[in-house]
Design an enzyme around this catalytic site. Structure first.
Site, short mmCIF file in Angstrom:
data_model
loop_
_atom_site.label_atom_id
_atom_site.label_comp_id
_atom_site.label_asym_id
_atom_site.label_seq_id
_atom_site.Cartn_x
_atom_site.Cartn_y
_atom_site.Cartn_z
N ASP A 127 -6.18 11.51 2.04
CA ASP A 127 -6.57 11.56 0.63
C ASP A 127 -8.03 11.96 0.52
OD1 ASP A 127 -7.10 8.92 1.84
OD2 ASP A 127 -7.96 8.46 -0.12
N ASN A 181 -13.59 6.42 5.50
CA ASN A 181 -13.61 5.54 6.67
C ASN A 181 -12.58 5.92 7.72
OD1 ASN A 181 -15.71 3.97 5.69
ND2 ASN A 181 -14.34 2.56 4.63
N TYR A 206 -4.71 -0.09 9.71
CA TYR A 206 -5.56 -0.06 8.52
C TYR A 206 -6.51 1.13 8.64
CZ TYR A 206 -3.59 -4.41 6.90
OH TYR A 206 -2.71 -5.36 6.47
N HIS A 234 -4.39 6.16 -1.22
CA HIS A 234 -4.90 6.15 0.15
C HIS A 234 -3.80 6.43 1.17
CE1 HIS A 234 -8.80 5.68 1.77
NE2 HIS A 234 -8.76 4.42 2.17
N ASN A 270 -9.64 1.97 8.16
CA ASN A 270 -10.95 2.06 8.83
C ASN A 270 -10.86 1.94 10.34
OD1 ASN A 270 -10.33 -0.63 8.91
ND2 ASN A 270 -12.30 -1.36 8.15
N TYR A 307 0.81 -1.22 0.00
CA TYR A 307 0.00 0.00 0.00
C TYR A 307 0.85 1.28 0.00
CZ TYR A 307 -3.82 -3.13 1.37
OH TYR A 307 -4.74 -4.13 1.40
#
Length: 199
Positions: A103, A124, A76, A32, A78, A27
């Site tokens: 973002d 989220n 993560y 994100h 969320n 990632y």
């Protein structure tokens, strides 16, 4: 109006900057994760180093006399609020001394917007932070990553988890966003908005 009033808080910190993103190499360069990239750039400028804390990585730096903590939640997206909320409670910060860098698909690619409070816009990470901090009335730096172009079948969730395309100057975008965070620290939110929020 300054974002924070130096010396009037019970906290040992002037500002907590939380750059949102996801953990893991896969990632690292995705849309994100632009919040993580900005936190890394700010730490690099101040020769700060990160250590594991608050289910994330934390670097405490001095920026023109202001005590600033840079946080990269590793929970993560969320679950970002678990990390941010723990740091806010530890440093005894009021919500206005929290700046979340994230973002934003509802802003054109490369556009920046600094603001205090506002909606959560289906993000989220923001929703989790608001839940754990107890209010949405914290400062944000929204970094535009745009939406999939017409004809692109990907849902937005897949779009933000994919890397920036080669023609995007990601470094320049991250540098401008880091400049905006420094402007918030040095000059306050209003001044940063005047300089970086494009009409």
């Amino acid at each position: 109006m300054r974002l924070f009033r130096r010396g009037e808080s019970a906290s040992t910190l002037d500002l907590l900057v939380a750059g949102l993103g996801n953990p893991g190499r896969e990632y690292a360069r995705t849309r994100h994760n632009v919040g993580h990239m900005v936190a890394d750039e700010l730490a690099r400028r101040q020769s700060g180093s990160f250590r594991s804390k608050f289910s994330g990585e934390l670097s405490e730096v001095l920026l023109d006399g202001s005590r600033v903590a840079l946080l990269k939640p590793l929970t993560y997206m969320n679950e970002s609020g678990r990390s941010v909320g723990a740091a806010v409670r530890f440093f005894k910060l009021p919500p206005e001394q929290l700046l979340v860098v994230h973002d934003e698909v509802d802003l054109d690619l490369g556009r920046l917007q600094a603001r205090l409070g506002g909606g959560l816009a289906g993000h989220n990470g923001l929703r989790s932070v608001a839940q754990h901090v107890g209010t949405p009335e914290f400062a944000r730096l929204r970094i535009g990553v745009g939406r999939p172009e017409r004809g692109d079948p990907r849902p937005v969730a897949d779009w933000v988890l994919s890397p920036f395309t080669d023609e995007v100057d990601v470094e320049a975008l991250v540098v401008r966003a880091a400049d905006a965070v420094e402007a918030v620290v040095r000059d306050g939110l209003d001044e940063a908005q005047q300089r970086f929020n494009e009409r």
